[in-house]
Write an enzyme that holds these catalytic residues in place. Structure first.
Site, PDB file in Angstrom:
ATOM      1  N   LYS A  26      -8.960   4.149  14.666  1.00 44.22           N
ATOM      2  CA  LYS A  26      -7.586   3.051  14.808  1.00 44.22           C
ATOM      3  C   LYS A  26      -7.599   2.979  15.622  1.00 44.22           C
ATOM      4  CE  LYS A  26      -6.333   3.407   9.523  1.00 44.22           C
ATOM      5  NZ  LYS A  26      -7.033   4.358   9.393  1.00 44.22           N
ATOM      6  N   HIS A  55      -2.118   2.670  11.595  1.00 46.09           N
ATOM      7  CA  HIS A  55      -2.156   1.854  12.471  1.00 46.09           C
ATOM      8  C   HIS A  55      -0.610   2.056  13.019  1.00 46.09           C
ATOM      9  CE1 HIS A  55      -5.829   0.015  10.933  1.00 46.09           C
ATOM     10  NE2 HIS A  55      -6.050  -0.184  12.197  1.00 46.09           N
ATOM     11  N   SER A  97      -6.047  -4.262  10.879  1.00 46.09           N
ATOM     12  CA  SER A  97      -4.931  -3.709  10.666  1.00 46.09           C
ATOM     13  C   SER A  97      -4.467  -3.870   9.395  1.00 46.09           C
ATOM     14  CB  SER A  97      -4.208  -3.216  11.818  1.00 46.09           C
ATOM     15  OG  SER A  97      -2.792  -2.873  11.126  1.00 46.09           O
ATOM     16  N   MET A  98      -4.050  -3.665   7.852  1.00 49.61           N
ATOM     17  CA  MET A  98      -3.750  -4.176   6.835  1.00 49.61           C
ATOM     18  C   MET A  98      -2.081  -3.983   7.131  1.00 49.61           C
ATOM     19  SD  MET A  98      -5.795  -3.982   3.761  1.00 49.61           S
ATOM     20  CE  MET A  98      -4.845  -3.593   2.499  1.00 49.61           C
ATOM     21  N   GLY A  99      -1.501  -3.173   8.304  1.00 49.65           N
ATOM     22  CA  GLY A  99       0.046  -3.726   8.632  1.00 49.65           C
ATOM     23  C   GLY A  99       0.296  -4.908   9.589  1.00 49.65           C
TER      24      GLY A  99
END
Length: 128
Positions: A26, A55, A97-99
């Protein structure tokens, strides 16, 4: 007379890209801002490490270190993944990144090209 601020001097010494020497991991793209009055300088940096489960783990560790003196402020502007193949001299940037959402991989690519001038550095928005 040099009018460079303390924050700008600090930023001048921050490597634009730091990634693990090999593997798939990542990464985050972080915008570093000066907090000094009258100084609107900023820079983007790339950080990618295989130790990070999320992340945010990378962002939290890097931003804590950079913000420690009180002169700099950090903002994560996205993330993704990096595949680093040193034997082939190739770096591929992809995903998101999901966040934090998807980083601007073209910006990340330019930072990595400066750090690895003999590499073929590519990116796309496919994959996770």
């Amino acid at each position: 007379m040099c009018s460079q601020t303390k924050a700008a001097a600090l930023m001048a010494n921050i490597p634009q890209a730091e990634i693990d020497p090999t593997g798939v991991f990542k990464y985050v793209l972080i915008r570093v801002h000066s907090k000094e009055e009258g100084d609107d300088s900023e820079m983007d940096i790339v950080r990618g490490y295989s130790w990070a489960e999320y992340h945010a783990d990378i962002y939290d560790k890097v931003s804590e270190k950079l913000e420690k003196g009180g002169l700099l402020d950090c903002e994560c502007v996205g993330g993704g993944r990096i595949k680093h193949e040193p034997a082939a001299k190739k770096i591929h940037i992809y995903g998101y990144s999901m966040g934090f959402g998807r980083a601007n991989h073209s910006v990340s690519m330019e930072k990595l090209k400066l750090r690895y001038p003999l590499y073929e550095v590519t990116w796309d928005n496919e994959g996770y």
